[in-house]
Design a protein around this motif. Structure first.
Motif: not given
Length: 122
Positions: A97-103
């Motif tokens: 998965a890819a996103g704007p911030r690490i979570a």
């Protein structure tokens, strides 16, 4: 839009190793935090590991710490998950998965791959 394609899954005996790969389509790959999640049969999706854009910050689920290693190669637009000392409970479909911030929560990630099956036989 980011397209993610996982590969490297398969059948392995307990104690063995596999290396998962996630290839991304976007040239701004390095601006995205990336993660691996998994879903075992009849279970909820579970966080496995995450890495920020530069690779300088990494998070792991307690269940995989010391056995799995997440890494990325921004020049190749590729994410990896090295899985060692595999256990039967690691059997699942693994998603990148890819996103704007690490979570560690799935809702923080905007883009998902189709998944690759990992089966660990005991």
């Amino acid at each position: 839009q980011v397209q993610l394609v996982e590969s490297g899954g398969g059948l392995v005996q307990a104690g063995g190793s596999l290396r998962l790969t996630c290839a991304a389509s976007r040239r701004t790959f390095s601006s995205y935090a990336l993660a691996w999640f998994r879903r075992a049969p009849a279970k909820e999706r579970e966080f496995v590991a995450a890495i920020n854009g530069s690779g300088g910050r990494i998070l792991y689920a307690e269940s995989v710490k010391g056995r799995f290693k997440i890494s990325r190669d921004n020049a190749k637009n590729t994410l990896y998950l090295q899985m060692n000392s595999l256990k039967s409970e690691d059997t699942a479909v693994y998603y990148c998965a890819a996103g704007p911030r690490i979570a560690i929560v799935g809702r923080e990630y905007e883009y998902w791959g189709q998944g690759t099956q990992v089966t660990v036989s005991s």
